[in-house]
Enzyme design. Structure first.
Site, short mmCIF file in Angstrom:
data_model
loop_
_atom_site.label_atom_id
_atom_site.label_comp_id
_atom_site.label_asym_id
_atom_site.label_seq_id
_atom_site.Cartn_x
_atom_site.Cartn_y
_atom_site.Cartn_z
N ASN A 149 -38.84 -20.89 20.11
CA ASN A 149 -37.41 -21.19 20.25
C ASN A 149 -36.79 -20.69 21.55
OD1 ASN A 149 -37.56 -18.54 19.34
ND2 ASN A 149 -35.59 -18.66 18.32
N GLU A 247 -39.84 -8.51 16.32
CA GLU A 247 -38.50 -9.10 16.27
C GLU A 247 -38.59 -10.29 15.34
OE1 GLU A 247 -35.85 -7.83 17.34
OE2 GLU A 247 -36.63 -6.33 18.73
N CYS A 281 -32.70 -16.85 16.56
CA CYS A 281 -32.74 -15.79 15.55
C CYS A 281 -31.35 -15.16 15.42
CB CYS A 281 -33.77 -14.75 15.93
SG CYS A 281 -33.64 -14.29 17.64
P1 NAP Z 1 -44.04 -17.87 13.61
O1 NAP Z 1 -44.58 -18.98 12.84
O2 NAP Z 1 -43.97 -16.54 12.99
O3 NAP Z 1 -44.88 -17.83 14.97
C1 NAP Z 1 -44.63 -16.89 15.99
C2 NAP Z 1 -45.89 -16.71 16.79
O4 NAP Z 1 -46.90 -16.10 15.98
C3 NAP Z 1 -46.51 -18.03 17.28
O5 NAP Z 1 -47.03 -17.84 18.56
C4 NAP Z 1 -47.59 -18.27 16.26
O6 NAP Z 1 -48.61 -19.13 16.69
C5 NAP Z 1 -48.10 -16.86 16.04
N1 NAP Z 1 -48.86 -16.67 14.80
C6 NAP Z 1 -48.83 -17.42 13.67
N2 NAP Z 1 -49.69 -16.93 12.77
C7 NAP Z 1 -50.31 -15.87 13.33
C8 NAP Z 1 -51.30 -14.95 12.89
N3 NAP Z 1 -51.85 -15.02 11.69
N4 NAP Z 1 -51.69 -13.97 13.74
C9 NAP Z 1 -51.15 -13.86 14.96
N5 NAP Z 1 -50.21 -14.70 15.43
C10 NAP Z 1 -49.77 -15.70 14.62
O7 NAP Z 1 -42.56 -18.15 14.11
P2 NAP Z 1 -42.03 -19.46 14.79
O8 NAP Z 1 -42.14 -20.53 13.74
O9 NAP Z 1 -42.68 -19.69 16.08
O10 NAP Z 1 -40.54 -19.05 15.13
C11 NAP Z 1 -39.47 -19.09 14.19
C12 NAP Z 1 -39.15 -17.72 13.61
O11 NAP Z 1 -39.05 -16.73 14.62
C13 NAP Z 1 -37.82 -17.65 12.90
O12 NAP Z 1 -38.00 -17.03 11.66
C14 NAP Z 1 -36.93 -16.78 13.78
O13 NAP Z 1 -35.93 -16.07 13.17
C15 NAP Z 1 -37.90 -15.89 14.43
N6 NAP Z 1 -37.40 -15.46 15.74
C16 NAP Z 1 -36.93 -14.18 15.89
C17 NAP Z 1 -36.44 -13.73 17.12
C18 NAP Z 1 -35.94 -12.33 17.29
O14 NAP Z 1 -35.86 -11.87 18.43
N7 NAP Z 1 -35.63 -11.59 16.26
C19 NAP Z 1 -36.44 -14.59 18.21
C20 NAP Z 1 -36.92 -15.88 18.04
C21 NAP Z 1 -37.42 -16.29 16.80
P3 NAP Z 1 -48.50 -20.73 16.50
O15 NAP Z 1 -47.76 -21.19 17.67
O16 NAP Z 1 -49.89 -21.21 16.46
O17 NAP Z 1 -47.77 -20.99 15.21
#
Ligand code: NAP
Ligand code: MG
Length: 480
Positions: A149, A247, A281
């Protein structure tokens, strides 16, 4: 075009020769092929990061900072192109794509400047012959796992402090948005960063990301993403004795009190909830309004929302672009369906009917009212352009409702009453507080992060970034 991983200073094709098409969420157009890397590719990068660590750590802060500054200059020269690529692969509007790229540049410049700041403290010792002080040392090779994002700002706000404080890096960007990180890595390559200091392995989190968490050479993991994946990584990393920084999600409230400037409050709600298609987020997802102005505020909010243009993010008058992917869109639509059962739909709630949007992952900006406190749309992060509206008697009820969530990232209040604003700063359980401004948006030089289930580990960005990317060494230096 076919892109490659960046390992040990070389652009390298993935070992199995497998790729994934990077596609525009607006119309499915191909934006290039990126590696679907294997565990072997990840290991090669990890080994390179370990080999490069000793000599990188021995450079002066200023020498390391010079690479950050050069990379910033290169990105600055390509600002329009990089911002446009970001918009094409992520779907936020062009102004936001360019704005986010500019922010990445500012972060690099900020951390280049941090290289001239003190890193320790001098203490009086109980022993008059002892010079007692603290200094900081890097942790080692670090693994960075980032979401789609903010595909350039988040990778850079992890990379920049990691590098300047003397760590080497392996980054695994989100599989859905690889091109933004490609631009950053290319800038560092052109800046002449020594081989192995910064490595980038494209591919799936379950493969490449997991290897970063598993491998003993990687000493710390900084992750931004979902709570589900984050919690899994935190447990695994902790069992390996690694430092972790997480985060995670949010369910951010905006409170509108009766004395607020309602015109401004409507803009704050719309911008906080709907920019970037609600995929922040820090996006506003609950709007809590004092009852005496509830109807007026609600009607103006709905009226304003109906004027927002949903469409091609490259067009200047677009306010809301597509969701990132079919599965993200399906998730948002499922939450909207749940909302239709448990609340009253005021506007939106559908996929737009326009012909030119039918190949994109579009959803209308949506507002619900009469939402119960335990409804799914009250409790769960939606990560889409959806507002749940609540009517409350007074400030006390508003803040109690605002705090009634497992999350604690960001919160905002609109009021003209300074004492209430100050009370809110104290009462609200979040890491980021906004008064008369939206829940989203953060400046590049100050700490970022939340409490409760939104974050763990030390804060990112600003002066606090050093806490995660270094460890303190306390030195007792005695005269002989
Ligand atoms: P996600 O599915 O948790 O993925 C985040 C990252 O983790 C991606 O690079 C993903 O790879 C990787 N990943 C997935 N499974 C993994 C595993 N088993 N081991 C290691 N890495 C793994 O999140 P998203 O769908 O990209 O983003 C949306 C979420 O992020 C929302 O819930 C949002 O609130 C949160 N967010 C939080 C912040 C903050 O600063 N607090 C900022 C932005 C987003 P892939 O690309 O292959 O899926
Ligand atoms: Mg995901």
């Amino acid at each position: 075009m076919r892109y490659a991983n960046y390992i040990n200073g070389q652009w390298k094709q993935p070992t199995l020769g497998e790729y994934r098409e990077n596609r525009s969420p607006h119309n499915g157009e191909s934006l290039g092929e990126f590696p679907s890397s294997t565990v072997e590719d990840a290991r090669e990068a990890i080994i390179a990061s370990k080999s490069a660590f000793q000599s990188w750590k021995k450079l002066s802060f200023q020498q390391r900072a010079a690479y950050l500054q050069k990379a910033a200059d290169i990105l600055k020269a390509n600002l329009q192109e990089v911002g446009r690529d970001l918009t094409q692969e992520e779907g936020k509007t062009l102004a936001e794509g360019i704005g986010e790229t500019q922010r990445a540049i500012s972060i690099l410049e900020y951390f280049a400047g941090e290289a001239r700041q003190p890193v320790g403290e001098v203490f009086p010792s109980g022993n008059p012959k002892t010079f007692l002080y603290t200094t900081r040392t890097p942790i080692g090779p670090v693994g960075l796992i980032t979401p789609w994002n903010f595909p350039i700002a988040i990778p850079v706000w992890k990379m920049a402090p990691a590098l300047v404080y003397g760590n080497t890096v392996v980054i695994k960007p989100a599989d859905l948005t690889p091109k933004s990180v490609y631009h950053v890595v290319k800038a560092f390559d052109e800046a002449g960063i020594p081989p192995g200091v910064l490595n980038c392995v494209f591919g799936r989190g379950s493969v490449v990301g997991n290897e970063l968490v598993e491998h003993p050479f990687i000493k710390a993991i900084s992750f931004t993403g979902s709570n589900q994946v984050g919690n899994q990584i935190a447990q695994l990393a902790a069992s390996k004795g690694k430092k972790v920084q997480m985060e995670l999600g949010g369910k951010n409230p905006l409170i509108v009190l009766a004395d607020a400037d309602l015109e401004k409050a409507v803009e704050i709600a719309v911008s906080g909830a709907f920019r970037s298609t609600g995929q922040k987020c820090t996006a506003t997802s609950r709007v809590i309004v004092e009852e005496s102005v509830y109807e007026t505020f609600r009607d103006r909010l709905v009226e304003r929302t109906k004027t927002l243009k949903t469409g091609n993010p490259l067009q200047e008058d677009t306010f809301i672009g597509p969701a990132i992917s079919q599965s993200q869109l399906d998730g948002v639509l499922a939450m909207i369906e749940a909302g239709k059962d448990e609340a009253t739909l005021l506007c939106g709630g559908e996929v737009p009917a326009e012909e030119e949007l039918k190949n994109g992952f579009y959803v209308q900006p949506t507002i619900f009212e009469n939402v119960s406190p335990d409804a799914r749309i009250t409790r769960e992060e939606i990560f889409g352009p959806v507002i749940a509206l609540f009517k409350v008697k007074n400030y006390e009820e508003a803040v109690e409702m605002a705090n009634d969530t497992e999350y604690g990232l960001s919160a905002a209040i609109c009021t003209n009453n300074l004492s209430v604003a100050q009370k809110f700063v104290e009462d609200i359980e979040v890491g980021l507080v906004h008064v008369n401004n939206e829940t989203a948006g953060s400046e590049p030089h100050v700490p970022f992060g939340g409490c409760k289930n939104s974050s763990t580990g030390s804060r990112e960005q600003g002066k606090t970034a050093i806490d995660f990317y270094t460890q303190v060494k306390t030195v007792y230096l005695d005269q002989v």
